[in-house]
Design a protein around this motif. Structure first.
Motif, PDB file in Angstrom:
ATOM      1  N   GLY A   1       0.791  -1.231   0.000  1.00  0.00           N
ATOM      2  CA  GLY A   1       0.000   0.000   0.000  1.00  0.00           C
ATOM      3  C   GLY A   1       0.818   1.274   0.000  1.00  0.00           C
ATOM      4  O   GLY A   1       0.270   2.363  -0.137  1.00  0.00           O
ATOM      5  N   THR A   2       2.154   1.160   0.128  1.00  0.00           N
ATOM      6  CA  THR A   2       2.989   2.365   0.109  1.00  0.00           C
ATOM      7  C   THR A   2       2.860   3.081  -1.235  1.00  0.00           C
ATOM      8  O   THR A   2       2.859   2.442  -2.285  1.00  0.00           O
ATOM      9  CB  THR A   2       4.476   1.992   0.347  1.00  0.00           C
ATOM     10  OG1 THR A   2       4.580   1.329   1.595  1.00  0.00           O
ATOM     11  CG2 THR A   2       5.372   3.225   0.345  1.00  0.00           C
ATOM     12  N   ASN A   3       2.767   4.390  -1.185  1.00  0.00           N
ATOM     13  CA  ASN A   3       2.693   5.200  -2.403  1.00  0.00           C
ATOM     14  C   ASN A   3       4.130   5.426  -2.903  1.00  0.00           C
ATOM     15  O   ASN A   3       4.803   6.380  -2.524  1.00  0.00           O
ATOM     16  CB  ASN A   3       1.999   6.523  -2.079  1.00  0.00           C
ATOM     17  CG  ASN A   3       1.841   7.399  -3.304  1.00  0.00           C
ATOM     18  OD1 ASN A   3       2.586   7.275  -4.275  1.00  0.00           O
ATOM     19  ND2 ASN A   3       0.861   8.276  -3.268  1.00  0.00           N
TER      20      ASN A   3
ATOM     21  N   GLN B   1       0.781   0.766 -11.232  1.00  0.00           N
ATOM     22  CA  GLN B   1       1.782   1.342 -10.323  1.00  0.00           C
ATOM     23  C   GLN B   1       3.058   1.695 -11.090  1.00  0.00           C
ATOM     24  O   GLN B   1       3.658   2.750 -10.870  1.00  0.00           O
ATOM     25  CB  GLN B   1       2.118   0.361  -9.198  1.00  0.00           C
ATOM     26  CG  GLN B   1       3.135   0.931  -8.222  1.00  0.00           C
ATOM     27  CD  GLN B   1       3.557  -0.083  -7.187  1.00  0.00           C
ATOM     28  OE1 GLN B   1       4.115  -1.137  -7.509  1.00  0.00           O
ATOM     29  NE2 GLN B   1       3.279   0.215  -5.927  1.00  0.00           N
TER      30      GLN B   1
ATOM     31  N   GLU C   1       5.289   6.166  -5.903  1.00  0.00           N
ATOM     32  CA  GLU C   1       5.531   7.314  -6.792  1.00  0.00           C
ATOM     33  C   GLU C   1       5.742   8.607  -5.999  1.00  0.00           C
ATOM     34  O   GLU C   1       6.431   9.510  -6.461  1.00  0.00           O
ATOM     35  CB  GLU C   1       4.417   7.459  -7.834  1.00  0.00           C
ATOM     36  CG  GLU C   1       3.015   7.694  -7.303  1.00  0.00           C
ATOM     37  CD  GLU C   1       2.243   6.386  -7.045  1.00  0.00           C
ATOM     38  OE1 GLU C   1       2.878   5.346  -6.806  1.00  0.00           O
ATOM     39  OE2 GLU C   1       0.997   6.437  -7.070  1.00  0.00           O
ATOM     40  N   PHE C   2       5.182   8.662  -4.816  1.00  0.00           N
ATOM     41  CA  PHE C   2       5.419   9.834  -3.970  1.00  0.00           C
ATOM     42  C   PHE C   2       6.891   9.891  -3.564  1.00  0.00           C
ATOM     43  O   PHE C   2       7.537  10.953  -3.566  1.00  0.00           O
ATOM     44  CB  PHE C   2       4.524   9.790  -2.712  1.00  0.00           C
ATOM     45  CG  PHE C   2       4.774  10.931  -1.772  1.00  0.00           C
ATOM     46  CD1 PHE C   2       4.178  12.151  -1.990  1.00  0.00           C
ATOM     47  CD2 PHE C   2       5.644  10.784  -0.696  1.00  0.00           C
ATOM     48  CE1 PHE C   2       4.436  13.226  -1.132  1.00  0.00           C
ATOM     49  CE2 PHE C   2       5.909  11.846   0.152  1.00  0.00           C
ATOM     50  CZ  PHE C   2       5.299  13.073  -0.060  1.00  0.00           C
TER      51      PHE C   2
ATOM     52  N   ARG D   1       2.465   4.867 -12.829  1.00  0.00           N
ATOM     53  CA  ARG D   1       2.480   6.035 -11.916  1.00  0.00           C
ATOM     54  C   ARG D   1       3.921   6.392 -11.525  1.00  0.00           C
ATOM     55  O   ARG D   1       4.274   7.569 -11.397  1.00  0.00           O
ATOM     56  CB  ARG D   1       1.637   5.756 -10.663  1.00  0.00           C
ATOM     57  CG  ARG D   1       0.175   5.479 -10.966  1.00  0.00           C
ATOM     58  CD  ARG D   1      -0.699   5.529  -9.711  1.00  0.00           C
ATOM     59  NE  ARG D   1      -0.209   4.744  -8.601  1.00  0.00           N
ATOM     60  CZ  ARG D   1      -0.576   3.488  -8.291  1.00  0.00           C
ATOM     61  NH1 ARG D   1      -1.436   2.850  -9.061  1.00  0.00           N
ATOM     62  NH2 ARG D   1      -0.092   2.869  -7.231  1.00  0.00           N
TER      63      ARG D   1
ATOM     64  N   GLU E   1       5.992   9.964 -12.540  1.00  0.00           N
ATOM     65  CA  GLU E   1       6.747  10.868 -11.657  1.00  0.00           C
ATOM     66  C   GLU E   1       8.204  11.004 -12.116  1.00  0.00           C
ATOM     67  O   GLU E   1       8.826  12.052 -11.934  1.00  0.00           O
ATOM     68  CB  GLU E   1       6.689  10.391 -10.205  1.00  0.00           C
ATOM     69  CG  GLU E   1       5.367  10.662  -9.518  1.00  0.00           C
ATOM     70  CD  GLU E   1       4.888  12.118  -9.602  1.00  0.00           C
ATOM     71  OE1 GLU E   1       5.720  13.050  -9.610  1.00  0.00           O
ATOM     72  OE2 GLU E   1       3.665  12.316  -9.684  1.00  0.00           O
TER      73      GLU E   1
END
Ligand code: AOS
Ligand code: MN
Length: 388
Positions: free
Chosen positions: A221-223, A261, A225-226, A264, A268
């Motif tokens: 669940g970690t984002n 994912q 791309e952030f 995404r 970035e």
């Protein structure tokens, strides 16, 4: 609307590094299956890596793992790779395999163990000089299984000291990239568990120390791309280790588990200028092919990265910026999804064709008979595998 023709010059800058260890046998703690034609030597791994580049045109470098890929003459190995159209990429240090590292390596409490681990890295730096490699990649298995087992804070200081000595030995454009991983093999605490710790450690070293982001090394669940956006913003994204995962560090084919994912993440990368070679982001694969054929597994991964990079380049940035500025939530999301849902496979096939590459690399490799040939040729000897 951005067209495929407009994005090809940027797409062509993509240079993916394949890992030498992907061509050896790998498995789980339950079984490592052998396969016919598996390389016995690093030269044979390089031969296999050259096939990936030959059929995709996008994988001109092969990363090595030391000591798995130790040879007497690394300058000769460099020529061997160059004769096959490849350069030797990142040198990966390995301080997780020897008995001496049972309680850690660069962060270990025992000064003798630390000395052994630092010396191993200094040897890796010498190898980089011989191979012309830019990056030393450090991933540490260091950590603990039980609360109280280690002095967590002391180990950060110890690690910093060890890294400082290694960093001091780099010269020219050589860099150090520090990989993080939230667990495994340590199950309670890992000494470099997250991008923040890696960032703090490399920031203290200097400009030529960067973070390596392995896409399989985060909690579910970690984002991711952030993290990519933040590290590019800080000028500290040194490298990717691409793979995909359903559960933990599965090391599956890139983009297999979650193509969205991967899109995404590449979006970035594009947004942050990471495709520009001057930014210095190394696009490495770190994968194991436990049950599928290894070379086509790597070809598929390279194609998946190319496809999602192309889709990310197709994002209508102007329309996106306008929608974002107007807080037009649905239009902004729609612009992104339009690019994600664009099937670029035909365009990529035509692009490959225009470069003299096979339109369908998977089919062309299968038809080449290479796997049958190496199965017949590579008889006897010790097949390379995890730990060899
Ligand atoms: C380990 O989990 C890491 O992903 C490292 O990059 C490691 O060096 C590589 O996977 C080879 O085992
Ligand atoms: Mn990795």
């Amino acid at each position: 609307m951005t067209t495929f023709e407009e994005i090809t010059p940027r797409l062509e800058t993509l240079a993916i590094e394949v890992p030498s260890w992907a061509y050896g046998n790998s498995g789980t703690r339950f079984k490592v299956f052998g396969s016919r034609g598996t390389p016995r030597t690093v030269q044979e791994k390089i031969d296999d890596a050259a096939q990936v580049h030959r059929f995709t045109g996008l994988a001109p470098a092969v990363a090595l793992h030391i000591p798995w890929d130790l040879v007497d003459d690394f300058a000769a190995l460099r020529s061997y790779a160059e004769d096959r159209g490849l350069r030797i990429g990142t040198i990966n240090s390995n301080t997780f395999q020897d008995d001496v590292y049972k309680f850690g390596s660069l962060a270990a409490a025992d000064p003798g163990v630390r000395r052994t681990a630092i010396d191993h890295h200094l040897r890796c730096v010498e190898i980089m000089t011989a191979t012309g490699s830019r990056d030393l990649k450090i991933w540490l298995a260091d950590g603990s299984n039980y609360p109280g087992q280690n002095d967590l804070r002391q180990r950060q200081d110890t690690l910093a000291e060890s890294l400082t000595e290694i960093y001091g030995q780099l010269s020219g454009d050589q860099r150090l990239v520090l990989e993080y991983k939230f667990f495994e093999p340590a199950f309670y605490a890992t000494d470099v568990p997250d991008w923040g710790t890696s960032y703090v450690q490399v920031a203290a070293l200097g400009e030529r120390a960067m973070v390596c982001l392995d896409t399989g090394h985060h909690a579910p669940g970690t984002n991711i791309e952030f993290i990519v956006a933040q590290l590019l913003r800080l000028g500290k994204l040194g490298a990717f280790d691409f793979n995909s995962r359903f559960y933990a560090d599965d090391d599956l084919i890139v983009g297999a588990a979650d193509p969205f994912q991967l899109f995404r993440i590449m979006a970035e990368v594009v947004r942050g200028g990471g495709l520009d070679p001057a930014t210095g982001v190394a696009f490495m694969l770190d994968q194991c092919h436990n049950i599928e054929d290894k070379i086509p597994g790597q070809i598929r991964s390279v194609l998946n990265v190319a496809e999602m990079t192309a889709r990310a380049l197709l994002i209508d940035r102007e329309a996106l910026a306008t929608a974002q500025a107007a807080n037009d939530v649905l239009t902004a999301n729609g612009v992104l999804m339009d690019a994600f849902y664009t099937d670029v496979r035909r365009d990529l096939a035509a692009w490959r064709d225009s470069k003299g590459l096979p339109a369908d690399p998977m089919a062309a490799f299968a038809e080449s008979g290479y796997l049958q040939q190496v199965a017949a040729d590579r008889v006897g000897g010790q097949q390379a595998g995890w730990g060899a």
